[in-house]
Scaffold this motif. Structure first.
Motif, PDB file in Angstrom:
ATOM      1  N   ILE A  80       0.882  -1.113   0.022  1.00 27.35           N
ATOM      2  CA  ILE A  80       0.042   0.083  -0.154  1.00 27.35           C
ATOM      3  C   ILE A  80       0.996   1.377   0.138  1.00 27.35           C
ATOM      4  O   ILE A  80       1.987   1.195   0.575  1.00 27.35           O
ATOM      5  N   VAL A  81       0.434   2.450  -0.732  1.00 19.63           N
ATOM      6  CA  VAL A  81       1.097   3.627  -0.528  1.00 19.63           C
ATOM      7  C   VAL A  81       0.198   4.672   0.067  1.00 19.63           C
ATOM      8  O   VAL A  81      -1.134   4.748  -0.576  1.00 19.63           O
ATOM      9  N   PHE A  82       0.753   5.370   0.950  1.00 20.28           N
ATOM     10  CA  PHE A  82      -0.163   6.317   1.571  1.00 20.28           C
ATOM     11  C   PHE A  82       0.448   7.959   0.801  1.00 20.28           C
ATOM     12  O   PHE A  82       1.738   8.191   1.225  1.00 20.28           O
ATOM     13  N   SER A  83      -0.338   8.419   0.012  1.00 16.09           N
ATOM     14  CA  SER A  83       0.356   9.442  -0.801  1.00 16.09           C
ATOM     15  C   SER A  83      -0.091  11.060  -0.473  1.00 16.09           C
ATOM     16  O   SER A  83      -1.072  11.194   0.277  1.00 16.09           O
ATOM     17  N   GLY A  84       0.691  11.870  -0.445  1.00 17.28           N
ATOM     18  CA  GLY A  84       0.330  13.222  -0.244  1.00 17.28           C
ATOM     19  C   GLY A  84       0.396  13.975  -1.424  1.00 17.28           C
ATOM     20  O   GLY A  84       0.716  13.402  -2.399  1.00 17.28           O
ATOM     21  N   PRO A  85       0.451  15.459  -1.229  1.00 19.58           N
ATOM     22  CA  PRO A  85       0.478  16.154  -0.134  1.00 19.58           C
ATOM     23  C   PRO A  85      -0.885  16.268   0.422  1.00 19.58           C
ATOM     24  O   PRO A  85      -1.997  16.075  -0.233  1.00 19.58           O
ATOM     25  N   CYS A  86      -0.907  16.425   1.787  1.00 23.44           N
ATOM     26  CA  CYS A  86      -2.190  16.471   2.399  1.00 23.44           C
ATOM     27  C   CYS A  86      -2.406  18.243   2.796  1.00 23.44           C
ATOM     28  O   CYS A  86      -1.488  19.005   2.803  1.00 23.44           O
ATOM     29  N   ARG A  87      -3.817  18.469   3.089  1.00 26.80           N
ATOM     30  CA  ARG A  87      -3.946  19.947   3.316  1.00 26.80           C
ATOM     31  C   ARG A  87      -3.523  20.320   4.748  1.00 26.80           C
ATOM     32  O   ARG A  87      -3.012  21.674   4.554  1.00 26.80           O
ATOM     33  N   ALA A  88      -3.459  19.511   5.846  1.00 24.09           N
ATOM     34  CA  ALA A  88      -3.094  20.064   6.939  1.00 24.09           C
ATOM     35  C   ALA A  88      -1.538  20.089   6.881  1.00 24.09           C
ATOM     36  O   ALA A  88      -0.908  19.360   6.248  1.00 24.09           O
ATOM     37  N   LYS A  89      -0.952  21.163   7.891  1.00 19.11           N
ATOM     38  CA  LYS A  89       0.289  21.269   7.846  1.00 19.11           C
ATOM     39  C   LYS A  89       1.175  20.063   8.345  1.00 19.11           C
ATOM     40  O   LYS A  89       2.153  19.674   8.233  1.00 19.11           O
ATOM     41  N   ASN A  90       0.251  19.352   9.340  1.00 11.17           N
ATOM     42  CA  ASN A  90       0.682  18.068  10.108  1.00 11.17           C
ATOM     43  C   ASN A  90      -0.252  17.008  10.029  1.00 11.17           C
ATOM     44  O   ASN A  90      -1.390  17.288  10.210  1.00 11.17           O
ATOM     45  N   ILE A  91      -0.039  15.920   9.812  1.00 14.13           N
ATOM     46  CA  ILE A  91      -0.661  14.717   9.946  1.00 14.13           C
ATOM     47  C   ILE A  91      -0.402  13.696  10.642  1.00 14.13           C
ATOM     48  O   ILE A  91       1.063  13.222  10.259  1.00 14.13           O
ATOM     49  N   ASN A  92      -1.007  13.195  11.636  1.00 11.45           N
ATOM     50  CA  ASN A  92      -0.547  11.920  12.586  1.00 11.45           C
ATOM     51  C   ASN A  92      -1.168  10.687  12.058  1.00 11.45           C
ATOM     52  O   ASN A  92      -2.293  10.425  11.791  1.00 11.45           O
ATOM     53  N   PHE A  93      -0.394   9.529  12.355  1.00 11.62           N
ATOM     54  CA  PHE A  93      -0.555   8.368  12.056  1.00 11.62           C
ATOM     55  C   PHE A  93      -0.080   7.351  13.201  1.00 11.62           C
ATOM     56  O   PHE A  93       1.039   7.186  13.434  1.00 11.62           O
ATOM     57  N   LEU A  94      -1.248   7.335  14.129  1.00 13.13           N
ATOM     58  CA  LEU A  94      -0.918   6.641  15.367  1.00 13.13           C
ATOM     59  C   LEU A  94      -1.297   5.302  15.411  1.00 13.13           C
ATOM     60  O   LEU A  94      -2.642   4.883  15.191  1.00 13.13           O
TER      61      LEU A  94
END
Length: 406
Positions: A80-94
């Motif tokens: 799997i590939v999790f692609s950006g860019p994302c809208r938020a300045k920071n994104i958490n993967f917990l």
């Protein structure tokens, strides 16, 4: 591995892209639990589509710090590939739970065999535990060309567990990586990466299972890590700069390595590497730089300091004549220039007779090599250790043992 606090963090392998259209449905949502997007716990059903849906929603969120949550359960993920860019300045993967790779190489059919989990083009990514990423690499190891050269259809390439590609200002923390098919964490074409409080482990005989490999990246910090694998605990590739590695326990494995560099005859640019406060136990190498003769360019401004060795085969080693077959590569007039390298306050025991080995090129010699405050003894009772210097130039002072050859 035993003793101490183990912390974990997550990163993903090469690019196996699945595109899912962005939606504004969750624009104001702050947390995104993969279970709410169809992920089924138990580790028997592929949950990669559900994870991608949760990632897509979090990445598209207009909130300041969206968080994707993996609950404390087992989840099976195909490549799997999790692609950006994302809208938020920071994104958490917990990650609270366990991520499991497929247990058969067949899951990679018609997909990129070099990766399992990948994050591509994301800025401000924070991957954190306490969770576990299990690469379940045995089936890949059993068909490795390195260990099974006569096996028809053997594999020269296997999936990296977690790969960060073209990411910026991101971090991995408090993740437990175990049994990756090949490299556990790969940082490539990145800038501003922090890796801390991680535990990485695989069997000593597992092929090419580097702990952390850094390539074409800058401003990377690795601290508070326990790494025991079948290859380098940390390896540094071409076009890297400003790398700081500290408070690392390494072993089993092949040590902390810069290289190998220049294998394809490329121009190498590696500089400003600082390795300190590292404990190596039972490794095949300690502080190592290795380059191919066909390479060009430079390795410069490197410091290895405050390092303790316990029964390490090659505690201090520079090899400008690196070859995949011992003594099988012809001498060449090219080479990567290694200069301004300091080995400072290194102590402990060597399991081989040559504790300091500076094997440099006749054509492109090592220059400005500094050996300072070094005391290495044999791990074998009644034996002494020696130094070997070939085409290496520099200064030694405060070296108690072995007798310096510079």
């Amino acid at each position: 591995m035993q003793g101490g606090h183990y912390f974990l963090l997550l990163f993903v392998g090469p690019l196996v892209s699945v595109s899912i259209a962005c939606s504004t449905e969750h624009a104001n949502q702050t947390t995104f639990d993969v279970s709410d997007y169809g992920a089924v716990s138990g580790g028997h059903i592929d949950d990669s589509e559900a994870f991608l849906k949760a990632w897509n929603a979090a990445c598209a969120s207009e909130t300041e710090n969206p968080t994707l949550i993996v609950p404390p359960k087992r989840f099976l993920l195909n490549p799997i590939v999790f692609s950006g860019p994302c809208r938020a300045k920071n994104i958490n993967f917990l990650i609270f739970g366990r991520l499991l790779a497929p247990d058969s190489p067949g899951a990679w059919k018609e997909l990129d065999p070099s990766q399992w989990l990948a994050f591509n083009g994301v800025s401000g990514l924070n991957i954190a535990g306490p969770g576990r990423i299990n690469g379940r690499g045995k089936a890949w190891w059993d068909q490795s060309c390195r260990d099974h050269p006569r096996l028809v259809g053997c594999s020269t390439l296997a999936p990296t567990a977690v790969k960060l590609v073209s990411c910026k200002n991101s971090s991995i923390s408090e993740i437990h990586f175990v049994n990756s098919s090949q490299t556990h964490v790969l940082i490539r074409d990145c800038d501003g990466i922090n890796i801390e409080n991680v535990l990485i482990e695989a069997p000593e005989r597992s092929p090419n299972t580097d702990g952390i490999h850094i390539s074409a990246s800058h401003n990377v910090v690795i601290t508070n890590a326990i790494i025991g694998t079948g290859d380098d605990c940390v390896s540094i590739g071409d076009h890297t700069s400003n790398i700081a590695i500290s408070y690392v326990k390494c072993g089993p494995g092949h040590g902390i390595s810069i290289g190998s560099l220049g294998r394809s005859g490329n121009f190498v640019q590696v500089e400003n590497i600082h390795v300190s406060k590292v404990y190596l136990q039972g490794t095949t190498n300690g502080a190592r730089i290795k380059t191919w003769q066909v390479g060009r360019g430079y390795v410069r401004r490197v410091t290895f300091e405050h390092i303790f060795f316990r029964s390490v085969k090659n505690p201090i080693i520079i090899d400008q004549n690196y070859c995949n077959k011992s003594d099988a590569c012809k001498e060449m007039e090219t080479g990567v220039h290694i200069t301004d390298v300091s080995f400072n306050q290194l102590y402990g025991t060597s399991s081989s007779r040559v504790a300091v080995n500076l094997n440099c090129s006749r054509s492109v010699a090592c220059t400005s090599i500094y050996l300072k405050s070094i005391y290495l003894r044999s791990a074998l009772a009644g034996q002494n250790v020696t130094s070997n210097c070939t085409n290496a130039h520099g200064v030694a002072f405060g070296v108690i043992q072995p007798d310096p050859c510079l």
